[in-house]
Design an enzyme around this catalytic site. Structure first.
Site, mmCIF file in Angstrom:
data_model
loop_
_atom_site.group_PDB
_atom_site.id
_atom_site.type_symbol
_atom_site.label_atom_id
_atom_site.label_comp_id
_atom_site.label_asym_id
_atom_site.label_seq_id
_atom_site.Cartn_x
_atom_site.Cartn_y
_atom_site.Cartn_z
ATOM 1 N N LYS A 122 1.096 -1.506 -0.087
ATOM 2 C CA LYS A 122 0.485 -0.033 -0.094
ATOM 3 C C LYS A 122 1.032 1.235 -0.021
ATOM 4 O O LYS A 122 0.480 2.376 -0.687
ATOM 5 C CB LYS A 122 -0.910 -0.235 1.469
ATOM 6 C CG LYS A 122 -1.320 1.478 1.461
ATOM 7 C CD LYS A 122 -2.376 1.389 2.650
ATOM 8 C CE LYS A 122 -1.685 1.617 4.233
ATOM 9 N NZ LYS A 122 -1.420 3.254 4.166
ATOM 10 N N ASN A 123 1.649 0.976 1.121
ATOM 11 C CA ASN A 123 2.612 2.630 1.311
ATOM 12 C C ASN A 123 3.810 3.249 -0.179
ATOM 13 O O ASN A 123 4.814 3.561 -0.055
ATOM 14 C CB ASN A 123 2.994 2.524 2.589
ATOM 15 C CG ASN A 123 2.376 2.529 3.664
ATOM 16 O OD1 ASN A 123 1.201 3.009 2.845
ATOM 17 N ND2 ASN A 123 1.934 2.735 4.660
ATOM 18 N N ASP A 175 2.988 0.290 11.765
ATOM 19 C CA ASP A 175 2.796 -0.548 11.935
ATOM 20 C C ASP A 175 1.746 -1.942 11.705
ATOM 21 O O ASP A 175 0.827 -2.709 11.756
ATOM 22 C CB ASP A 175 2.163 -0.146 10.302
ATOM 23 C CG ASP A 175 2.053 1.278 9.512
ATOM 24 O OD1 ASP A 175 1.543 1.536 10.153
ATOM 25 O OD2 ASP A 175 3.087 1.074 8.625
ATOM 26 N N ARG A 230 -9.254 -0.268 3.580
ATOM 27 C CA ARG A 230 -8.315 0.288 2.691
ATOM 28 C C ARG A 230 -7.042 0.293 2.737
ATOM 29 O O ARG A 230 -6.037 1.278 1.437
ATOM 30 C CB ARG A 230 -8.270 1.286 3.933
ATOM 31 C CG ARG A 230 -9.118 2.310 4.185
ATOM 32 C CD ARG A 230 -8.908 4.246 5.620
ATOM 33 N NE ARG A 230 -7.688 4.409 5.234
ATOM 34 C CZ ARG A 230 -6.178 4.794 5.921
ATOM 35 N NH1 ARG A 230 -6.610 4.095 7.310
ATOM 36 N NH2 ARG A 230 -4.964 4.755 5.631
ATOM 37 N N ARG A 254 -1.100 14.668 12.839
ATOM 38 C CA ARG A 254 0.119 14.338 12.227
ATOM 39 C C ARG A 254 0.581 15.621 11.144
ATOM 40 O O ARG A 254 -0.361 15.402 9.941
ATOM 41 C CB ARG A 254 -0.630 12.884 11.145
ATOM 42 C CG ARG A 254 -1.331 11.650 12.046
ATOM 43 C CD ARG A 254 -1.695 10.577 11.440
ATOM 44 N NE ARG A 254 -0.550 10.202 10.457
ATOM 45 C CZ ARG A 254 -1.447 9.188 9.357
ATOM 46 N NH1 ARG A 254 -2.537 9.016 9.225
ATOM 47 N NH2 ARG A 254 -0.050 8.506 8.080
ATOM 48 N N CYS A 277 -7.614 8.967 8.766
ATOM 49 C CA CYS A 277 -7.330 8.127 9.685
ATOM 50 C C CYS A 277 -6.277 8.996 10.999
ATOM 51 O O CYS A 277 -5.877 8.951 11.020
ATOM 52 C CB CYS A 277 -7.399 6.820 9.935
ATOM 53 S SG CYS A 277 -8.515 6.186 9.220
HETATM 54 N N1 EPU Z 1 5.678 13.776 11.304
HETATM 55 C C1 EPU Z 1 6.219 15.565 12.119
HETATM 56 N N2 EPU Z 1 5.769 16.147 10.685
HETATM 57 C C2 EPU Z 1 5.882 16.087 9.895
HETATM 58 C C3 EPU Z 1 5.746 14.529 9.154
HETATM 59 C C4 EPU Z 1 5.779 13.787 10.094
HETATM 60 O O1 EPU Z 1 7.029 15.777 13.101
HETATM 61 O O2 EPU Z 1 5.161 16.618 8.461
HETATM 62 C C5 EPU Z 1 5.922 13.149 12.832
HETATM 63 C C6 EPU Z 1 4.621 12.609 13.345
HETATM 64 O O3 EPU Z 1 4.350 13.356 13.835
HETATM 65 C C7 EPU Z 1 4.603 11.071 13.595
HETATM 66 C C8 EPU Z 1 6.273 11.008 12.237
HETATM 67 O O4 EPU Z 1 6.450 11.805 11.291
HETATM 68 O O5 EPU Z 1 5.796 10.901 14.889
HETATM 69 C C9 EPU Z 1 4.892 10.344 11.037
HETATM 70 O O6 EPU Z 1 4.089 10.878 10.627
HETATM 71 P P1 EPU Z 1 3.026 10.466 9.642
HETATM 72 O O7 EPU Z 1 2.237 9.515 10.476
HETATM 73 O O8 EPU Z 1 3.189 12.229 8.401
HETATM 74 O O9 EPU Z 1 3.929 9.528 8.252
HETATM 75 P P2 EPU Z 1 3.848 9.431 7.088
HETATM 76 O O10 EPU Z 1 5.385 9.619 6.478
HETATM 77 O O11 EPU Z 1 2.886 10.095 6.564
HETATM 78 C C10 EPU Z 1 3.943 6.967 7.072
HETATM 79 C C11 EPU Z 1 2.588 5.635 6.198
HETATM 80 C C12 EPU Z 1 2.663 5.497 7.830
HETATM 81 C C13 EPU Z 1 3.251 5.233 8.696
HETATM 82 C C14 EPU Z 1 4.891 6.083 8.545
HETATM 83 C C15 EPU Z 1 5.629 5.210 9.388
HETATM 84 C C16 EPU Z 1 1.961 5.649 3.726
HETATM 85 C C17 EPU Z 1 1.504 6.777 3.119
HETATM 86 N N3 EPU Z 1 1.472 6.041 5.671
HETATM 87 O O12 EPU Z 1 3.413 7.543 7.458
HETATM 88 O O13 EPU Z 1 1.434 4.074 7.679
HETATM 89 O O14 EPU Z 1 2.640 3.987 9.880
HETATM 90 O O15 EPU Z 1 4.657 6.130 7.786
HETATM 91 O O16 EPU Z 1 5.794 4.270 8.856
HETATM 92 O O17 EPU Z 1 3.330 5.663 3.805
HETATM 93 C C18 EPU Z 1 -0.275 2.860 7.714
HETATM 94 O O18 EPU Z 1 -0.159 1.776 6.471
HETATM 95 O O19 EPU Z 1 -1.233 2.075 8.552
HETATM 96 C C19 EPU Z 1 0.313 4.083 8.256
HETATM 97 C C20 EPU Z 1 -0.885 4.927 8.867
#
Ligand code: EPU
Length: 454
Positions: free
Chosen positions: A53-54, A337, A430, A153, A148
């Site tokens: 997915k990611n 995850d 999802r 975030r 979600c």
């Molecule tokens: N963060 C910041 N500032 C930012 C972005 C992130 O401080 O601008 C911090 C957040 O507070 C958090 C961490 O960085 O502590 C991760 O943040 P975020 O949720 O933005 O991570 P992401 O990069 O958007 C991806 C995956 C997530 C997975 C995380 C960690 C995708 C689309 N999403 O999120 O996937 O948990 O990396 O590996 O790739 C899932 O698949 O269920 C999922 C939530």
């Protein structure tokens, strides 16, 4: 912080097979769906892991970097991917399904003014369009992403990374107003290890002539997969899989053909399922290198494995032993995850397991549901919990608050005595493709149902 239980209403998509092997997406508003699970059965057989997915969502976003044809295969048929495809199509890209999991995309005539703002607002990974659209257009606007809530975030890391590359971003009435006329390659130090912020910076850098260096880059397998796709499009990327990426971009990127990697989070979910239910299942289509610490941790719980070229066969433990701690970290650590599935496993282990999740503040909600089922768990802080076992879980009516929580509650229900109803299963859809059908093949007593009652 917003209500941690908030999730957008679901407008589900399904892939419909047409004549001569063609496929198309059909939207349908679904009634509330739930899983009904009768637990306590041993499982056996093989379960196949789908595409990541990611990796799929950023790679789909990256197809917007070129007006040439891109062909992507091993696409997981899940809601987040369908939504991303619909958003890209809405922008004007020409999309063809070439097979059940294969599409071609030609983003020649795209126009950000045609963007379906409502769809963007419903999805967290729509933030990935910020990087690719900044590369293609001088000016556009895009709503804040949705998705979600599993903690606060923020997107500050995304914005500061793109700003370092010359993008000017104003925030107004729920929109980012983007001016990317004067973008240029630069050195970036990300404010935080963030998967999607790294991906956004990579996508824009791939399109900028000159050398961009991204420090504090995330190294997750899906980030590496995007880097490989961008390399096929013509960007030169050094340091893939390390925390420093050096990207030499090109003004004109080529079309590319790419097969999405197997989903390591899904593979880990199934491995944990097998160990927790003490079932000798085989998890197929895995990239073992992406699962090193997950497998090692499962050995600590008492499991054993037969490891083949692309499969892992579980040799279940007689007794599951608690481990000192599950410490969810950045790759190659235990992925956040998989924190919730590990939490379910800990309910079956003798002793106390401490769980840490430093990334998110809202990823322990599943423990509240597990406690209803009889688990002995305590949420010690937003980032720390303790689970004592073994506990006899009993079937209950419970709710899936986020994607990984939902998958974990399925594992709990398959362990539990009696019938469990899991509500809000659009969360699971999802990220996990038709999970009930795949689990049925292992002998699980699980069915999807819909009603106005649950
Ligand atoms: N963060 C910041 N500032 C930012 C972005 C992130 O401080 O601008 C911090 C957040 O507070 C958090 C961490 O960085 O502590 C991760 O943040 P975020 O949720 O933005 O991570 P992401 O990069 O958007 C991806 C995956 C997530 C997975 C995380 C960690 C995708 C689309 N999403 O999120 O996937 O948990 O990396 O590996 O790739 C899932 O698949 O269920 C999922 C939530």
């Amino acid at each position: 912080m917003r209500d941690a239980h908030f999730c957008p209403p679901r407008l589900a998509e399904t892939l419909v097979e047409g004549e001569a092997g063609s496929y198309s997406l059909r939207s349908q508003t679904k009634m509330a769906q739930y899983f009904e699970i009768n637990g306590g059965k041993k499982l056996k057989g093989t379960i196949e892991v789908r595409g990541s997915k990611n990796a799929a969502t950023p790679i789909l976003a990256a197809t917007l970097l070129t007006d040439k044809k891109c062909t992507i295969s091993n696409i997981p048929l899940i809601e987040d991917v369908f939504r991303m495809i619909e958003i890209i199509k809405g922008l004007g890209a020409e999309i063809k399904w070439l097979g059940k999991r294969k599409i071609s995309i030609i983003a020649k005539n795209i126009d950000p003014k045609r963007m379906d703002y409502e769809a963007v607002k419903k999805m967290r990974s729509s933030i990935l369009l910020l990087g690719s659209l900044s590369a293609r257009f001088d000016n556009f606007k895009i709503p804040y992403p949705g998705g979600c809530v599993i903690g606060s975030r923020p997107v500050d890391t995304h914005l500061s990374a793109l700003e370092k590359l010359g993008v000017k971003i104003k925030q107004l009435n729920g929109f980012f107003k983007v001016d990317s006329k004067n973008c240029k390659a630069n050195e970036i130090v990300l404010k935080e290890f963030s998967v999607t912020a790294t991906e956004n910076a990579m996508m824009l850098a791939a399109n900028l002539p000159g050398k961009t260096v991204i420090k504090i880059a995330a190294t997750e397998p899906h980030v590496q997969d995007l880097a490989k796709f961008l390399s096929k499009m013509g960007a030169e990327i050094k340091g893939i899989g390390t925390n420093t990426l050096e990207i030499r971009g090109r003004k004109e990127l080529k079309g590319a053909t790419h097969e999405i990697i197997a989903d390591a989070n899904e593979a880990a979910t199934f491995l944990i399922l097998g160990v927790a239910t003490k079932s000798p299942i085989r998890v197929k289509n895995v990239n073992i290198d992406h699962l090193d610490l997950v497998v090692e941790k499962l050995r600590e719980f008492g499991a054993n494995f037969k490891i083949g070229k692309d499969y892992i066969q579980i040799i279940p433990p007689k007794n599951i032993k608690a481990v000192t701690k599950i410490d969810a970290r950045l790759y190659p650590g235990i992925p956040t995850d998989t924190q919730a599935p590990f939490g379910v496993l800990a309910t079956q282990a003798k002793g106390e397991t401490l769980i840490f999740d430093s990334l998110y503040e809202g990823r322990f909600n599943y423990l509240k549901e597990l406690k209803k089922m009889g688990a002995k768990a305590r949420i010690l802080s937003k980032h720390q919990a303790s689970v004592k076992g073994p506990a006899k879980l009993k079937g209950k009516i419970i709710t899936s608050y986020d994607l990984r929580a939902g998958a974990s509650l399925i594992i709990a229900a398959l362990i539990a005595e009696g019938r469990t109803i899991i509500k809000d299963i659009y969360q699971v859809d999802r990220g996990y493709e038709q999970i009930e059908e795949r689990l049925q093949k292992l002998g699980a007593d699980i069915k999807r149902a819909e009603s106005t009652k649950h």
